[in-house]
Design a protein around this motif. Sequence first.
Motif, PDB file in Angstrom:
ATOM      1  N   ALA A  32       0.633  -1.104  -0.061  1.00 33.74           N
ATOM      2  CA  ALA A  32      -0.215  -0.197  -0.267  1.00 33.74           C
ATOM      3  C   ALA A  32       0.877   1.484   0.224  1.00 33.74           C
ATOM      4  O   ALA A  32       0.802   2.315  -1.307  1.00 33.74           O
ATOM      5  N   LEU A  33       1.587   1.291   0.970  1.00 34.93           N
ATOM      6  CA  LEU A  33       2.841   2.364   0.693  1.00 34.93           C
ATOM      7  C   LEU A  33       3.400   2.990  -0.582  1.00 34.93           C
ATOM      8  O   LEU A  33       2.875   3.752  -0.825  1.00 34.93           O
ATOM      9  N   SER A  34       4.407   1.225  -0.777  1.00 32.50           N
ATOM     10  CA  SER A  34       4.203   1.816  -2.312  1.00 32.50           C
ATOM     11  C   SER A  34       4.224   2.202  -3.112  1.00 32.50           C
ATOM     12  O   SER A  34       4.690   3.264  -3.748  1.00 32.50           O
ATOM     13  N   LEU A  35       1.966   2.160  -3.229  1.00 31.96           N
ATOM     14  CA  LEU A  35       1.337   2.755  -4.513  1.00 31.96           C
ATOM     15  C   LEU A  35       0.954   3.690  -3.962  1.00 31.96           C
ATOM     16  O   LEU A  35       1.197   4.264  -4.988  1.00 31.96           O
ATOM     17  N   LEU A  36       1.365   4.726  -3.113  1.00 31.40           N
ATOM     18  CA  LEU A  36       0.665   5.811  -2.846  1.00 31.40           C
ATOM     19  C   LEU A  36       2.061   6.283  -3.240  1.00 31.40           C
ATOM     20  O   LEU A  36       2.378   7.505  -4.100  1.00 31.40           O
ATOM     21  N   SER A  37       3.762   5.882  -2.839  1.00 32.50           N
ATOM     22  CA  SER A  37       4.863   6.543  -3.191  1.00 32.50           C
ATOM     23  C   SER A  37       4.686   6.632  -4.808  1.00 32.50           C
ATOM     24  O   SER A  37       4.982   7.477  -5.120  1.00 32.50           O
ATOM     25  N   GLY A  38       4.472   5.425  -5.378  1.00 31.07           N
ATOM     26  CA  GLY A  38       4.996   5.433  -6.973  1.00 31.07           C
ATOM     27  C   GLY A  38       4.033   6.491  -7.614  1.00 31.07           C
ATOM     28  O   GLY A  38       4.673   6.437  -8.333  1.00 31.07           O
ATOM     29  N   THR A  39       2.668   6.438  -7.463  1.00 26.04           N
ATOM     30  CA  THR A  39       1.984   7.298  -8.489  1.00 26.04           C
ATOM     31  C   THR A  39       2.489   8.687  -8.175  1.00 26.04           C
ATOM     32  O   THR A  39       2.838   9.247  -9.058  1.00 26.04           O
ATOM     33  N   TYR A  40       3.258   8.909  -7.300  1.00 29.14           N
ATOM     34  CA  TYR A  40       3.795  10.536  -7.308  1.00 29.14           C
ATOM     35  C   TYR A  40       5.343  10.539  -7.862  1.00 29.14           C
ATOM     36  O   TYR A  40       5.510  11.285  -9.093  1.00 29.14           O
ATOM     37  N   VAL A  41       5.884   9.355  -7.881  1.00 31.73           N
ATOM     38  CA  VAL A  41       7.595   9.355  -8.548  1.00 31.73           C
ATOM     39  C   VAL A  41       7.337   9.187 -10.258  1.00 31.73           C
ATOM     40  O   VAL A  41       7.722   9.649 -10.372  1.00 31.73           O
ATOM     41  N   LEU A  42       6.120   7.767 -10.057  1.00 32.17           N
ATOM     42  CA  LEU A  42       5.570   8.352 -11.899  1.00 32.17           C
ATOM     43  C   LEU A  42       4.953   9.200 -12.655  1.00 32.17           C
ATOM     44  O   LEU A  42       5.098   9.427 -13.483  1.00 32.17           O
ATOM     45  N   LEU A  43       4.530   9.980 -11.685  1.00 29.41           N
ATOM     46  CA  LEU A  43       3.825  11.258 -12.198  1.00 29.41           C
ATOM     47  C   LEU A  43       5.037  12.430 -12.761  1.00 29.41           C
ATOM     48  O   LEU A  43       5.444  12.944 -13.849  1.00 29.41           O
ATOM     49  N   LEU A  44       6.526  12.186 -11.852  1.00 28.56           N
ATOM     50  CA  LEU A  44       7.671  13.161 -12.018  1.00 28.56           C
ATOM     51  C   LEU A  44       8.200  12.588 -13.063  1.00 28.56           C
ATOM     52  O   LEU A  44       8.791  13.382 -13.865  1.00 28.56           O
ATOM     53  N   LEU A  45       8.561  11.408 -12.912  1.00 32.72           N
ATOM     54  CA  LEU A  45       8.983  10.553 -14.199  1.00 32.72           C
ATOM     55  C   LEU A  45       9.073  10.909 -15.883  1.00 32.72           C
ATOM     56  O   LEU A  45       9.163  11.652 -16.000  1.00 32.72           O
ATOM     57  N   PHE A  52      11.431  15.075 -22.450  1.00 33.23           N
ATOM     58  CA  PHE A  52      12.355  14.514 -23.060  1.00 33.23           C
ATOM     59  C   PHE A  52      12.156  14.317 -24.511  1.00 33.23           C
ATOM     60  O   PHE A  52      12.249  14.638 -25.898  1.00 33.23           O
ATOM     61  N   PHE A  53      10.812  13.500 -24.739  1.00 31.17           N
ATOM     62  CA  PHE A  53      10.208  13.049 -25.676  1.00 31.17           C
ATOM     63  C   PHE A  53      10.058  14.178 -26.636  1.00 31.17           C
ATOM     64  O   PHE A  53       8.919  14.082 -28.544  1.00 31.17           O
ATOM     65  N   TYR A  54       9.274  15.422 -26.158  1.00 33.62           N
ATOM     66  CA  TYR A  54       8.693  16.482 -27.390  1.00 33.62           C
ATOM     67  C   TYR A  54       9.851  17.074 -27.966  1.00 33.62           C
ATOM     68  O   TYR A  54       9.722  17.327 -29.049  1.00 33.62           O
ATOM     69  N   THR A  55      10.868  17.034 -27.189  1.00 31.66           N
ATOM     70  CA  THR A  55      11.545  17.247 -28.752  1.00 31.66           C
ATOM     71  C   THR A  55      12.257  16.352 -28.714  1.00 31.66           C
ATOM     72  O   THR A  55      12.491  15.748 -28.083  1.00 31.66           O
ATOM     73  N   THR A  56      12.988  17.081 -30.348  1.00 24.42           N
ATOM     74  CA  THR A  56      14.853  16.534 -30.175  1.00 24.42           C
ATOM     75  C   THR A  56      16.121  17.447 -30.338  1.00 24.42           C
ATOM     76  O   THR A  56      15.959  18.254 -29.661  1.00 24.42           O
ATOM     77  N   PRO A  57      16.726  16.087 -30.724  1.00 23.57           N
ATOM     78  CA  PRO A  57      18.537  16.723 -29.962  1.00 23.57           C
ATOM     79  C   PRO A  57      18.192  17.900 -31.401  1.00 23.57           C
ATOM     80  O   PRO A  57      19.040  18.969 -31.026  1.00 23.57           O
ATOM     81  N   ALA A 254      11.374  25.496 -28.493  1.00 22.64           N
ATOM     82  CA  ALA A 254      12.481  26.526 -27.924  1.00 22.64           C
ATOM     83  C   ALA A 254      12.616  26.503 -26.686  1.00 22.64           C
ATOM     84  O   ALA A 254      13.066  26.009 -25.570  1.00 22.64           O
ATOM     85  N   ALA A 255      11.155  26.660 -26.216  1.00 20.83           N
ATOM     86  CA  ALA A 255      10.281  26.322 -24.656  1.00 20.83           C
ATOM     87  C   ALA A 255      11.007  25.396 -23.905  1.00 20.83           C
ATOM     88  O   ALA A 255      11.923  25.333 -22.758  1.00 20.83           O
ATOM     89  N   VAL A 256      10.443  24.378 -24.866  1.00 27.99           N
ATOM     90  CA  VAL A 256      10.524  22.475 -23.940  1.00 27.99           C
ATOM     91  C   VAL A 256      12.281  22.381 -23.379  1.00 27.99           C
ATOM     92  O   VAL A 256      12.747  21.707 -22.750  1.00 27.99           O
ATOM     93  N   ALA A 257      13.050  23.209 -25.252  1.00 22.72           N
ATOM     94  CA  ALA A 257      14.848  22.973 -25.249  1.00 22.72           C
ATOM     95  C   ALA A 257      15.555  23.293 -23.938  1.00 22.72           C
ATOM     96  O   ALA A 257      16.030  23.023 -23.301  1.00 22.72           O
ATOM     97  N   VAL A 258      14.518  24.449 -23.831  1.00 26.84           N
ATOM     98  CA  VAL A 258      15.701  25.644 -22.644  1.00 26.84           C
ATOM     99  C   VAL A 258      14.906  25.206 -21.215  1.00 26.84           C
ATOM    100  O   VAL A 258      15.751  24.587 -20.168  1.00 26.84           O
ATOM    101  N   SER A 259      13.455  24.372 -21.446  1.00 24.27           N
ATOM    102  CA  SER A 259      13.456  23.876 -19.642  1.00 24.27           C
ATOM    103  C   SER A 259      14.669  22.527 -19.516  1.00 24.27           C
ATOM    104  O   SER A 259      14.408  22.074 -18.070  1.00 24.27           O
ATOM    105  N   LEU A 260      14.597  22.198 -20.789  1.00 22.53           N
ATOM    106  CA  LEU A 260      15.393  20.509 -20.491  1.00 22.53           C
ATOM    107  C   LEU A 260      16.850  21.593 -19.799  1.00 22.53           C
ATOM    108  O   LEU A 260      17.629  20.282 -19.184  1.00 22.53           O
ATOM    109  N   LEU A 261      17.286  21.943 -20.537  1.00 17.81           N
ATOM    110  CA  LEU A 261      18.381  22.757 -19.998  1.00 17.81           C
ATOM    111  C   LEU A 261      18.524  23.342 -18.244  1.00 17.81           C
ATOM    112  O   LEU A 261      19.396  22.247 -17.831  1.00 17.81           O
TER     113      LEU A 261
END
Lengths: 289, 216
Positions: A32-45, A52-57, A254-261
């Motif tokens: 139960a603890l892992s599920l609750l914690s995992g929701t937030y970690v998953l959202l963060l990742l 990352f996937f929105y932008t390209t090199p 460009a906004a996402v690229a700078v955000s990634l920096l």
Amino acid sequence: MGFDGRDLPVIDPPTPLPPPFKLSADRWFFLALSLLSGTYVLLLLAMIGADFFYTTPGHLWRALGSPEIRYAIKLSLLSCSLTTLLSLWVAVPLGYLMSRRRFPGRALLDALLDIPIVLPPLVIGLSLLILFQTPPLRALERFFPVTYAIPSIILAQFMVACAFAVRTLRTTFDELNPRQEQVALTLGCNRSQAFWRVILPSARRGILSAATLAWARSLGEFGPILVFSGATRMKTEVLPTTVFLELSVGNLEAAVAVSLLMVGAAVGVLLLIRYCGRPDLTPPSPSLR
Amino acid sequence: MITLHQVTLGAGSFVLRDVSLEIPAGSHTVLMGRTGSGKTTLLEGICGLRPVQSGTIRIGSVDVTRLPPGQRGIGFVPQDGALFDSLTVRQQLSFALDLRAWSAERQATRVQTLAAWLGLSPLLDRYPQGLSGGERQRVALGRALSFQPTVLCLDEPLSALDDDTRLEVCAILKEIRDRTGITLLHITHNRFEADRLADRILFLRDGHIEHLTPNS
């Protein structure tokens, strides 16, 4: 039997132990603890992954090639570094005084020092703007422009970053054994020598943590800068300003690229903070031997 | 000799009033008392770490009541040793000598002498984090003795040690007194330790000093 040999009435007989919990109960609890914690970690990742996937090199490369963004990177690095130095300059003595000295109004000062942490960022910017409308500071601005100029960026970053540095350093000094300082005094130090020779070297990890935290806070500061410094391209443009300006003209790539920096810089700083607190850099407890 | 004449000092709301006592030069005096009786407060007052509200403290013929801690000629060893985290054993032993602007050769000679005496020679380049409890206390003793003080104040220096290490440090304390003739003032809760080391035992009870006889 009492200490004097007399029999005492039994008033608190031992009770049998309750049956042991089943292992599965523990497993469900941790699940139960892992599920609750995992929701937030998953959202963060997912959030960082989406960037990352929105932008390209190509987007990233184009962003880095833009003179405006290069200016914003340079100004961000310069202002954050200056802010960090200024913050340490103030936070080391202030953190030490708050940790070691008792004086009238200390509790009030303690609360005051937290104001920049809890105040909405825009309010900090607005307050600075109003402060620099007062006659003495307007007079100063005739010789040394601050508002809507680069010094205003450093001042806006400093107001917030310094509060975090003071908190970190106060905790650091609180955790240092005051006996070390007392022994230094008996060995012949005055207060200043004890501070420079014993306290400051012992606090080096805390100082490094405070510096990295101040730097990271400065890098992400936007609200006070927008109000106090404006968002003028190639003048008062730092990285968060770039994200705002690019978004406002619809240039999401460009906004996402700078955000990634900025994400990269934040991760770098977090790794540095973790490195400062690494077990092999932290003195092990003598009892472990 | 350490002489306290009607000394009043406080720690927060706790106040120790009008304490008078004499500790003969070269003696090993143990100060005992219940937890919270003010033993450490008194020791800190003698070391200059706590301001004296009234009365006088003399070491020999010198009134040290208002002198800063570093000018009283007192070596201080707290309970946990309080070694300096960022300095090696060698630097800890030469810390007070450096403050007194001793030459590098003189410092090195003194450090070697102390290290050989206290069995610290193989540890000179170690940091406190790599030392055992007994080693830490030996370093703390060496650091306190380095500048050849006239008085050594010990605040429960053996309380955190195991039995074997405690006996080892007891032997070192006896040797320190025999070899230097220093005046030792030593706080402990342990009557065995007091009987083993002290030639005078003082008991602090309700702010008054009582004299006990060792080995009684």
